[in-house]
Write a protein that holds these residues in place. Sequence first.
Motif, PDB file in Angstrom:
ATOM      1  N   THR A  49       0.835  -1.206   0.000  1.00  0.00           N
ATOM      2  CA  THR A  49       0.000   0.000   0.000  1.00  0.00           C
ATOM      3  C   THR A  49       0.865   1.249   0.000  1.00  0.00           C
ATOM      4  N   GLY A  50       0.255   2.337  -0.432  1.00  0.00           N
ATOM      5  CA  GLY A  50       0.925   3.625  -0.472  1.00  0.00           C
ATOM      6  C   GLY A  50       0.360   4.467  -1.597  1.00  0.00           C
ATOM      7  N   VAL A  92      -1.484   2.698  -4.502  1.00  0.00           N
ATOM      8  CA  VAL A  92      -0.802   1.433  -4.763  1.00  0.00           C
ATOM      9  C   VAL A  92      -1.622   0.332  -4.100  1.00  0.00           C
ATOM     10  N   ALA A  93      -1.958  -0.695  -4.850  1.00  0.00           N
ATOM     11  CA  ALA A  93      -2.699  -1.842  -4.317  1.00  0.00           C
ATOM     12  C   ALA A  93      -1.970  -3.109  -4.712  1.00  0.00           C
ATOM     13  N   ASN A  94      -1.577  -3.901  -3.727  1.00  0.00           N
ATOM     14  CA  ASN A  94      -0.838  -5.143  -3.971  1.00  0.00           C
ATOM     15  C   ASN A  94       0.400  -4.902  -4.827  1.00  0.00           C
ATOM     16  N   SER A  95       1.119  -3.856  -4.544  1.00  0.00           N
ATOM     17  CA  SER A  95       2.369  -3.425  -5.183  1.00  0.00           C
ATOM     18  C   SER A  95       2.197  -2.852  -6.595  1.00  0.00           C
ATOM     19  N   HIS A  96       0.987  -2.806  -7.134  1.00  0.00           N
ATOM     20  CA  HIS A  96       0.745  -2.265  -8.477  1.00  0.00           C
ATOM     21  C   HIS A  96       0.124  -0.867  -8.404  1.00  0.00           C
ATOM     22  N   TYR A  97       0.461  -0.047  -9.391  1.00  0.00           N
ATOM     23  CA  TYR A  97      -0.158   1.276  -9.503  1.00  0.00           C
ATOM     24  C   TYR A  97      -0.502   1.553 -10.956  1.00  0.00           C
ATOM     25  N   ARG A  98      -1.475   2.399 -11.158  1.00  0.00           N
ATOM     26  CA  ARG A  98      -1.870   2.923 -12.474  1.00  0.00           C
ATOM     27  C   ARG A  98      -2.145   4.406 -12.262  1.00  0.00           C
ATOM     28  N   VAL A 143       8.499  12.927 -12.683  1.00  0.00           N
ATOM     29  CA  VAL A 143       9.080  12.204 -11.562  1.00  0.00           C
ATOM     30  C   VAL A 143       7.952  11.454 -10.853  1.00  0.00           C
ATOM     31  N   LEU A 144       8.085  10.137 -10.764  1.00  0.00           N
ATOM     32  CA  LEU A 144       7.135   9.295 -10.043  1.00  0.00           C
ATOM     33  C   LEU A 144       7.729   9.032  -8.662  1.00  0.00           C
ATOM     34  N   THR A 145       6.977   9.400  -7.619  1.00  0.00           N
ATOM     35  CA  THR A 145       7.467   9.237  -6.258  1.00  0.00           C
ATOM     36  C   THR A 145       6.481   8.403  -5.460  1.00  0.00           C
ATOM     37  N   PHE A 146       6.993   7.387  -4.770  1.00  0.00           N
ATOM     38  CA  PHE A 146       6.172   6.536  -3.913  1.00  0.00           C
ATOM     39  C   PHE A 146       6.382   6.949  -2.465  1.00  0.00           C
ATOM     40  N   ALA A 147       5.275   7.054  -1.739  1.00  0.00           N
ATOM     41  CA  ALA A 147       5.323   7.338  -0.306  1.00  0.00           C
ATOM     42  C   ALA A 147       4.291   6.470   0.394  1.00  0.00           C
ATOM     43  N   GLU A 177      10.728   5.663   3.977  1.00  0.00           N
ATOM     44  CA  GLU A 177      11.546   5.684   2.760  1.00  0.00           C
ATOM     45  C   GLU A 177      10.701   6.080   1.549  1.00  0.00           C
ATOM     46  N   LYS A 178      11.163   7.108   0.820  1.00  0.00           N
ATOM     47  CA  LYS A 178      10.504   7.503  -0.416  1.00  0.00           C
ATOM     48  C   LYS A 178      11.291   6.920  -1.574  1.00  0.00           C
ATOM     49  N   LEU A 179      10.570   6.351  -2.518  1.00  0.00           N
ATOM     50  CA  LEU A 179      11.174   5.759  -3.705  1.00  0.00           C
ATOM     51  C   LEU A 179      10.757   6.560  -4.922  1.00  0.00           C
ATOM     52  N   SER A 180      11.578   6.549  -5.975  1.00  0.00           N
ATOM     53  CA  SER A 180      11.238   7.341  -7.155  1.00  0.00           C
ATOM     54  C   SER A 180      11.759   6.710  -8.434  1.00  0.00           C
ATOM     55  N   ALA A 181      11.192   7.163  -9.530  1.00  0.00           N
ATOM     56  CA  ALA A 181      11.618   6.807 -10.881  1.00  0.00           C
ATOM     57  C   ALA A 181      11.314   8.011 -11.766  1.00  0.00           C
ATOM     58  N   VAL A 182      11.991   8.115 -12.889  1.00  0.00           N
ATOM     59  CA  VAL A 182      11.805   9.256 -13.777  1.00  0.00           C
ATOM     60  C   VAL A 182      11.357   8.784 -15.149  1.00  0.00           C
ATOM     61  N   VAL A 183      10.365   9.469 -15.696  1.00  0.00           N
ATOM     62  CA  VAL A 183       9.842   9.199 -17.036  1.00  0.00           C
ATOM     63  C   VAL A 183      10.472  10.210 -17.984  1.00  0.00           C
ATOM     64  N   ILE A 184      11.268   9.714 -18.950  1.00  0.00           N
ATOM     65  CA  ILE A 184      11.890  10.608 -19.930  1.00  0.00           C
ATOM     66  C   ILE A 184      11.513  10.258 -21.358  1.00  0.00           C
TER      67      ILE A 184
END
Length: 174
Positions: A58-59, A76-82, A94-98, A104-111
């Motif tokens: 969750t998050g 986020v549900a069961n580790s998946h997001y849309r 910038v995709l940021t998970f909280a 801990e904040k996690l991130s990824a970048v869409v380029i």
Amino acid sequence: MKNKTLMSVLLLSLGSLVITACNQDQPASKTSFAAVKKYPQATTLQGTVSNAKGAVTTGTVTATDDSGKLISTAAVANSHYRIEIPANTVLPIVLTFASETDSEKLSAVVIDDTINQYFINPSTTAITKAAKAMGGYTRANMIRAAEETVHVPDANKTSTGWRGDPTTQYGGWH
């Protein structure tokens, strides 16, 4: 007559040398600009979120632009997001998970506007931080950050592909 021709050529050569020498102090202007990439139509980005312990159940995933302006959020549900991205959204995103349960904040970048699946994990977070430290989320910085941040064994860095020579990997063709 030969002396006049020789003298003319010499004067022209000297004149171009003086002009060239005078232009050396002027900085070269760079007129090339990177093309602005954006999603031409509304797009759905999706993927999974995991941390060092495994899949995150969750998050919230937040999409922001490079300056931090909010674009969209998704649960986020069961580790998946849309997550929905509106039309004409300029990249990078910038995709940021909280999560409330994990600090801990996690991130990824869409380029890239042609890819719509993104994993968010500690490796993508390290790449994101390294690219930002290099000057921003350009394609060149993201590639360099990925090469310098994520460990890839030398045997897998070949021109024949990720796993090396396919005829010798795992004892030959499968």
